[in-house]
Design an enzyme around this catalytic site. Structure first.
Site, PDB file in Angstrom:
ATOM      1  N   TYR D 140      -9.148  18.146  14.083  1.00 43.94           N
ATOM      2  CA  TYR D 140     -10.262  18.848  13.448  1.00 43.94           C
ATOM      3  C   TYR D 140     -11.292  19.142  14.554  1.00 43.94           C
ATOM      4  O   TYR D 140     -11.889  18.227  15.107  1.00 43.94           O
ATOM      5  CB  TYR D 140     -10.839  17.947  12.357  1.00 43.94           C
ATOM      6  CG  TYR D 140     -11.990  18.477  11.544  1.00 43.94           C
ATOM      7  CD1 TYR D 140     -12.397  19.808  11.587  1.00 43.94           C
ATOM      8  CD2 TYR D 140     -12.690  17.611  10.700  1.00 43.94           C
ATOM      9  CE1 TYR D 140     -13.457  20.252  10.811  1.00 43.94           C
ATOM     10  CE2 TYR D 140     -13.754  18.054   9.922  1.00 43.94           C
ATOM     11  CZ  TYR D 140     -14.131  19.375   9.988  1.00 43.94           C
ATOM     12  OH  TYR D 140     -15.196  19.810   9.232  1.00 43.94           O
ATOM     13  N   LYS D 168      -7.422  22.130  12.391  1.00 43.98           N
ATOM     14  CA  LYS D 168      -8.409  22.765  11.549  1.00 43.98           C
ATOM     15  C   LYS D 168      -9.566  23.147  12.457  1.00 43.98           C
ATOM     16  O   LYS D 168     -10.232  22.288  13.029  1.00 43.98           O
ATOM     17  CB  LYS D 168      -8.913  21.808  10.456  1.00 43.98           C
ATOM     18  CG  LYS D 168      -9.830  22.552   9.476  1.00 43.98           C
ATOM     19  CD  LYS D 168     -10.931  21.725   8.909  1.00 43.98           C
ATOM     20  CE  LYS D 168     -12.034  22.647   8.400  1.00 43.98           C
ATOM     21  NZ  LYS D 168     -13.150  21.905   7.805  1.00 43.98           N
ATOM     22  N   VAL D 212      -9.320  26.646   5.442  1.00 43.64           N
ATOM     23  CA  VAL D 212      -9.904  25.481   4.779  1.00 43.64           C
ATOM     24  C   VAL D 212     -11.357  25.847   4.460  1.00 43.64           C
ATOM     25  O   VAL D 212     -12.267  25.506   5.195  1.00 43.64           O
ATOM     26  CB  VAL D 212      -9.838  24.240   5.692  1.00 43.64           C
ATOM     27  CG1 VAL D 212     -10.441  23.021   4.985  1.00 43.64           C
ATOM     28  CG2 VAL D 212      -8.404  23.939   6.091  1.00 43.64           C
TER      29      VAL D 212
END
Lengths: 309, 309, 309, 309
Positions: D140, D168, D212
């Site tokens: 992330y 992400k 996302v």
């Protein structure tokens, strides 16, 4: 909405002889290379031109050299959008008047730097420059240099009132860029350009009018093809061309860590143009060092796999 | 170790008439106010002078006005240390030559800005300027404006080789400042000044040669007293005077949030000088607004409790 | 004004065995070394303890080990000020309650991190923690880690209302530190400590109650001597001791560039303690590497010239 | 290339009752709302969940509540990708094991924070976590919180070796994002998601596997439509849907300046869900304030013009 400026408007690099003086012959050659590549304008005295490193006499010489080469191209001649790169309002106005006298069709202005301003002063800055000069003004959003991000609401307000004619976005903030595109969609003659070489397809999909790619010095035709594909709504082709150009952009990572961020990117563009025979030398403005033989070799390899040499 | 420069060298602010033009009469008056206050030098065209906002013609006018007022002071005349404030090496050299012709005894040079350099280019920058100009060079470390902190080892190396004659530190990094003082202790004629108004006692205790306080425009005598107490090793007196000056420094917080960081501090100094009758107007360089009546009233209150009006 | 905490309160480093487990024997030995060095408190679970790298079980083990060694010292025992290092309010409260149960006499709390707060939320944060715990709270200002500078006016307001009992300043902002000292001068039992090893003399001259020096692990007696000289108003002696400690601080630059900023400074303290025989190993918390033989040799040299081995 | 994860995987917000406790009924309702909206996964305990503000007990409750509601959805059930949000390696491992026991199908891990690491330590960090846990790991990249940008070459290397299963990206750096997409194109089962709500069309055009979006809590169906249009190469439709979602995203600017950046965006999502009747209250985690009536009214207006109420 109608548009004054669109398409590919590369920021022209500044060739120097090995002794450091401006190489006007190479600069004329580069100008022809860009016009032949199908560009729709030339961004003169941008960051990619090493404008902060140039004396005023050098800046004048570069503008007049490009203006002459552009005029000599006849039908191929394009508008000249020229940076008025100075610290604060009154200094920008002096600079803007000088480059307009030398042939600028529009000027490009950043927020103040070294000076520590805020949004209100920045608004006054653009309004004062607009009041003092006779040509369209592009706001240049380049916080990595100015350390001030131009607020979206300010840009939209200045655009709506005709204070600025457009934006060159090198903010690296794709979220605010998309919101600027949306918010400015209904403003007539307000043209928004991305300065980021590798995300042009997405920018155009979102509604941008064009691109100011440093890499466009090396491959103007590639960017023209990308823009044309987008204009024809052939997005798969646009994305494929973008991917190829993103691979070509790897030349800026050739000088990995040896030189400053400034010298690496601009040095790569100049070295590529030297390898391609467009300019004579990859000499940089003092105090930046030129890329060396190993770095040049790496760049040649990338140019070869992209069919540019 | 011997020292060329020491004591209180305030960065002279630039008075303007209400119409925005340089107010040379006020500037002459301010110069006399500073010389009467016991300063040992004048820092001309510093950030506190609003140098980034001045055209070249204005910069020349300010230097020659101060030089004339300084000469007219006879025995009280002090060295002029003048900022050569430009983006990159060759532009600094042009600026430096101009201000030396106008009377500078030393020049003050920052690292490059807008341009994105690194330590190696910064070293070349200072060496090239030293090679091109005939006067001592002070390195001015002001990362809040240049966004590049001058490395301690670079400063020490340049000092040891005589490339620079000293440092004006506005880095806000007291740890590196102390280490610079220690590392440079054995360099002859290498003078280190803090630019931070409220930590001068500690800087002098650590071995600094002096201070370049913007607040010294308002209270030069206070800083002279502080420096004299330190020279006499009367540290309790030095700390008490510092505490009083730190209270006076509260004038810069009078314009709380209304104006930019640049306009707040400099506006406070000019407003205080106006209240004290030293300069005619608190007008700021465009696009900065002047402080308003409420802010002026708050500043007057702080001046009163410090016995300055 | 009266004071609850003052003097030298070093942030105790966390010794580990070569296999990475907490070395409680070395930690007990280190605690005795510090108490013998004349410290007036121990800062447990600070950044220098590598607290962010410790599991909760390890944190508990460290607090209870130091608490036990401190108690065993009898008359030499000092207050334990323990970090409750967590991301946000409710997590801090859970942590604080745990360490208070284990023997903390006061807790140390930063602003939130990873979370993106503002001044209002930060005020609520400290007020909520104060309402939930029974021991004095020190605000720990460490923007290099939290990326939020605690505003001076907030600290003063919280101090005046008894929400916080003091400040540990590792902000690197000596200007705001001096203004905090001035503004808080009349608050009873509000103690301000600098966390910067090389500017302690200036901090004490300005009125600070003490110092929390990572380097104090290595030379607690040196910092005690500095504080004692300042208390006796012998500022020349204080400055001389500070200069010697600033030279000793050079150990943190031994691992020049090879390891992260975190691993360099803490690794240097642990390596020095290993060389001095106070702890068994210079093993770092995962994923930080330990300093190597060359770096250890350089550190040994600096310790030798300072008479510590 | 095959892909394990793709499409719309919204970061589920955490509803709280007015008294601050977790509202599990609303959370179940929200889970159903998302599954009905056509999402292909759920990102649990992300920044949008206010994960930094939750105690461990609350984190466990949220994971188990969503896991239960997801299971109850039968055929509509999707994979759960759960954040293991902690400061450093060993703390992440503890957290990861706990959430895997509670039903996580993959975990999401940032670089260290509060701790000050570098690229080498970050590589060790991810490798150590991979060695310790049994489920796929998403890296992330969220430098606005961690203050460390994950280097592209590191992500590619870890992906190629199977240490991480995807990325992400909430870096806000669209240039590096495109270069990651290009460099990782030939890695099997390496899935790249953008976390930026308003540039999804461009991300998908560049080859991203999905998105996302925090805003996906409010309008999961809109994002599903966008992704479906892109999958069908109907880029004009994708861009039009993106433009509509960018307009909807204006809800995050409703609390203009009153609350922190953290509280504004997440508060807007929760307030919208409350207005839409999906959750009971827009209460935020302490110390963040909830949006007020005026802000709620502004958000309602934006929802109405987008047909969501």
């Amino acid at each position: 909405m109608s548009s004054q400026f669109s398409g590919v408007i590369p920021p022209v690099v500044t060739p120097r002889h090995a002794d450091g003086s401006i190489d006007t012959a190479s600069l004329q050659n580069l100008t022809r290379h860009l016009l032949d590549g199908g560009v729709s304008g030339l961004f003169v005295l941008g960051s990619s031109a090493e404008v902060p490193y140039m004396t005023n006499a050098e800046r004048d010489l570069v503008v007049s050299t490009i203006a002459e080469a552009n005029s000599a191209a006849g039908d191929k001649a394009v508008p000249l959008i020229v940076g008025a790169n100075e610290q604060t309002t009154n200094r920008v106005i002096e600079e803007a008047k000088r480059v307009i006298d030398l042939g600028a069709d529009a000027i490009v202005v950043t927020s103040m730097y070294y000076a520590i301003g805020n949004a209100e002063e920045t608004e006054t800055h653009f309004r004062s420059i607009h009041a003092a000069v006779s040509k369209p003004i592009f706001a240049y959003d380049v916080p990595v240099r100015t350390h001030f991000k131009l607020p979206t609401d300010l840009l939209v307000r200045l655009g709506r009132e005709g204070v600025i004619a457009g934006v060159k976005d090198s903010s690296g903030d794709d979220v605010s860029f998309r919101q600027l595109l949306l918010a400015a969609r209904d403003i007539d003659n307000f043209d928004i350009f991305t300065g980021h070489e590798v995300v042009v397809d997405g920018a155009l999909l979102g509604g941008a009018q064009g691109v100011v790619p440093g890499l466009g010095n090396v491959d103007p035709r590639g960017y023209r093809n990308l823009v044309d594909a987008a204009a024809a709504s052939d997005w798969a082709k646009a994305a494929a061309e973008q991917d190829r150009l993103a691979d070509l952009f790897e030349i800026v990572y050739a000088p990995n860590g040896r030189v400053s961020g400034g010298a690496a990117g601009l040095g790569a563009f100049k070295t590529a143009l030297q390898v391609m025979g467009v300019i004579e030398s990859n000499t940089m403005s003092a105090p930046m060092p030129a890329l060396n033989e190993d770095e040049t070799k790496a760049i040649r390899g990338i140019l070869e796999r992209n069919g540019l040499v």
